[in-house]
Write an enzyme that holds these catalytic residues in place. Structure first.
Site, PDB file in Angstrom:
ATOM      1  N   PRO A  88       0.806  -1.113  -0.113  1.00 39.47           N
ATOM      2  CA  PRO A  88       0.130  -0.127  -0.026  1.00 39.47           C
ATOM      3  C   PRO A  88       0.802   1.332  -0.104  1.00 39.47           C
ATOM      4  O   PRO A  88       0.335   2.355  -0.423  1.00 39.47           O
ATOM      5  CB  PRO A  88      -0.817  -0.245   1.262  1.00 39.47           C
ATOM      6  CG  PRO A  88      -0.701  -1.527   1.853  1.00 39.47           C
ATOM      7  CD  PRO A  88       0.705  -1.930   1.308  1.00 39.47           C
ATOM      8  N   GLU A 116       0.388  -8.431   8.558  1.00 44.20           N
ATOM      9  CA  GLU A 116       0.303  -7.037   8.819  1.00 44.20           C
ATOM     10  C   GLU A 116       1.467  -6.483   8.016  1.00 44.20           C
ATOM     11  O   GLU A 116       1.523  -5.237   7.746  1.00 44.20           O
ATOM     12  CB  GLU A 116       0.866  -6.778  10.291  1.00 44.20           C
ATOM     13  CG  GLU A 116      -0.553  -7.042  11.217  1.00 44.20           C
ATOM     14  CD  GLU A 116      -1.719  -6.425  10.780  1.00 44.20           C
ATOM     15  OE1 GLU A 116      -2.694  -7.392  10.658  1.00 44.20           O
ATOM     16  OE2 GLU A 116      -1.878  -5.299  10.462  1.00 44.20           O
ATOM     17  N   ARG A 153      -1.025  -8.014 -21.447  1.00 47.32           N
ATOM     18  CA  ARG A 153      -1.954  -7.443 -22.583  1.00 47.32           C
ATOM     19  C   ARG A 153      -1.017  -6.672 -23.267  1.00 47.32           C
ATOM     20  O   ARG A 153      -1.555  -6.363 -24.561  1.00 47.32           O
ATOM     21  CB  ARG A 153      -3.098  -6.547 -21.806  1.00 47.32           C
ATOM     22  CG  ARG A 153      -4.091  -7.485 -21.156  1.00 47.32           C
ATOM     23  CD  ARG A 153      -5.144  -6.639 -20.654  1.00 47.32           C
ATOM     24  NE  ARG A 153      -5.916  -6.089 -21.725  1.00 47.32           N
ATOM     25  CZ  ARG A 153      -7.150  -6.701 -22.098  1.00 47.32           C
ATOM     26  NH1 ARG A 153      -7.669  -7.962 -21.582  1.00 47.32           N
ATOM     27  NH2 ARG A 153      -7.799  -6.330 -23.040  1.00 47.32           N
ATOM     28  N   ASP A 168      -6.388   0.930 -26.170  1.00 43.06           N
ATOM     29  CA  ASP A 168      -6.589   2.272 -26.797  1.00 43.06           C
ATOM     30  C   ASP A 168      -6.768   3.287 -25.943  1.00 43.06           C
ATOM     31  O   ASP A 168      -6.089   4.614 -25.707  1.00 43.06           O
ATOM     32  CB  ASP A 168      -7.230   2.236 -28.222  1.00 43.06           C
ATOM     33  CG  ASP A 168      -6.577   1.463 -29.198  1.00 43.06           C
ATOM     34  OD1 ASP A 168      -7.278   1.056 -30.330  1.00 43.06           O
ATOM     35  OD2 ASP A 168      -5.357   1.072 -28.826  1.00 43.06           O
TER      36      ASP A 168
HETATM   37  C1  LIG Z   1      -0.043  -7.709   4.260  1.00 46.39           C
HETATM   38  O1  LIG Z   1      -0.564  -7.054   3.004  1.00 46.39           O
HETATM   39  C2  LIG Z   1       0.039  -6.870   1.811  1.00 46.39           C
HETATM   40  O2  LIG Z   1       1.256  -7.443   1.620  1.00 46.39           O
HETATM   41  C3  LIG Z   1      -0.490  -5.887   1.085  1.00 46.39           C
HETATM   42  C4  LIG Z   1       0.062  -5.777  -0.297  1.00 46.39           C
HETATM   43  C5  LIG Z   1      -0.696  -4.819  -0.900  1.00 46.39           C
HETATM   44  C6  LIG Z   1      -1.161  -3.982  -1.926  1.00 46.39           C
HETATM   45  C7  LIG Z   1      -1.990  -3.345  -1.922  1.00 46.39           C
HETATM   46  C8  LIG Z   1      -2.464  -2.180  -2.907  1.00 46.39           C
HETATM   47  O3  LIG Z   1      -1.621  -2.195  -3.752  1.00 46.39           O
HETATM   48  S1  LIG Z   1      -2.728  -3.384  -0.498  1.00 46.39           S
HETATM   49  C9  LIG Z   1      -1.487  -4.430   0.060  1.00 46.39           C
HETATM   50  N1  LIG Z   1      -1.546  -5.221   1.161  1.00 46.39           N
END
Ligand SMILES: COC(=O)c1cc2cc(CO)sc2[nH]1
Length: 238
Positions: A88, A116, A153, A168
Site C-alpha cells: 500500500p 500485517e 496484454r 487504446d
Molecule cells: C499484508 O498485506 C500486504 O502485503 C499487502 C500488499 C498490498 C498491496 C495493496 C494495494 O496495492 S494493499 C496490500 N497489502
C-alpha cells in the site's frame, strides 16, 4: 517476458493465470509465470514465515529470511530482473507504468506480503515498491495479478489479432466507450441507432464523444493534453 511470484499462497496465482488472455499467452509462450512458495525457503520444520512485531502492536510480521533466501535463489542465474514489492506504500500503478514495465523488463519478480506486512529490511533487496490503489488488501497476490494481467496484454501478439479498445482508450488517456452486442432490443432497452448505421465515421465520432463524456463524469483528472479536436468535442459536452 517472465514473471516470478513469491507468495505463501501460490494457488491464488496459479488458478488465475490459467484463464483468458493470460492462459493463451502462456500457451503461446509469450509469457512465463513461475510461482514460488515462500515456505519452501524457510529453515524450520514448521515452515514458519512470520513472527511477532518488534515494538508490539497487533498481528504478525513476515520475516525477512524466506524472502532473502528466495531472492538469492532466483538471482543465482545472474539474469537481470526487476524486483517489485507489492504494498500500500508503493508508487501508484498506472497503464503508463504497465507500459514501462513491458518495455524495460524481460523478467519481473513480484513479491507478495501477507499478515500485517513484511520486515522492512526486505526492501533493501527490491527495485520498486508498487501499489495498485488506495485500499487495504489481505495480501499482495491480487496486486501481483493486476500487474501481470495489465503488462501481458501490452506484449505484442498477446491479444491475438483482436483490437483492444480498452488499451487504446487508456493509452490515449480516456475511459472506454460503451459496448453493445445482440440483441438489438432487450426488454425495450435499445442499442444506439448510430451503432447500427454502418457509418464508421459517425460511429467513431459517437464513441469518442461517449468516451470523453464518461471520462468527464468519472475521471476528469485524466483529461489532460487533449488534442484540439478532442477539446472541441469536450467543449460541446460542457
Ligand atoms: C499484508 O498485506 C500486504 O502485503 C499487502 C500488499 C498490498 C498491496 C495493496 C494495494 O496495492 S494493499 C496490500 N497489502
Amino acid at each position: 517476458m517472465k514473471f516470478e511470484v513469491l507468495t505463501i499462497f501460490p494457488e491464488i496465482i496459479e488458478c488465475y493465470i490459467k484463464h483468458g488472455v493470460l492462459g493463451k499467452a502462456l500457451n503461446k509462450g509469450i509469457v512465463e509465470v513461475k510461482v514460488y512458495n515462500l515456505r519452501d525457503f524457510t529453515s524450520d520444520k514448521h515452515k514458519k514465515v512470520d513472527d511477532y512485531p518488534y515494538g508490539g502492536g497487533a498481528g504478525m510480521v513476515m520475516q525477512i529470511e524466506p524472502f532473502y533466501n528466495a531472492i538469492m535463489h532466483l538471482k543465482a542465474d545472474e539474469k537481470p530482473r526487476k524486483l517489485v514489492l507489492l504494498s500500500p506504500q508503493g508508487r501508484k500503478f498506472t497503464q503508463k507504468l504497465a507500459q514501462k514495465f513491458m518495455e524495460e523488463s524481460k523478467a519481473m519478480v513480484l513479491i507478495c506480503g501477507r499478515y500485517e506486512g513484511i520486515d522492512e529490511r526486505v526492501k533493501a533487496f527490491v527495485d520498486e515498491e508498487v501499489s495498485i490503489g488506495d485500499y487495504v488488501l489481505s495480501g499482495g497476490e491480487l496486486a501481483a495479478l493486476v500487474i501481470i494481467d495489465s503488462v501481458v496484454r501490452l506484449i505484442p501478439g498477446a491479444l491475438g489479432d483482436e483490437l483492444s479498445a480498452v488499451e487504446d482508450s487508456f493509452m490515449k488517456g480516456f475511459l472506454d466507450y460503451p459496448h453493445y452486442t445482440r440483441p438489438e432490443d432487450f426488454k425495450g432497452m435499445k442499442v444506439p441507432e448510430v451503432l447500427l448505421s454502418g457509418d464508421h465515421k459517425k460511429i467513431a465520432l459517437w464513441r469518442k464523444r461517449q468516451a470523453l463524456k464518461n471520462t468527464l463524469k468519472n475521471r476528469p483528472d485524466l483529461l489532460k493534453n487533449l488534442s484540439p479536436e478532442d477539446m472541441r468535442i469536450l467543449k460541446e459536452l460542457c
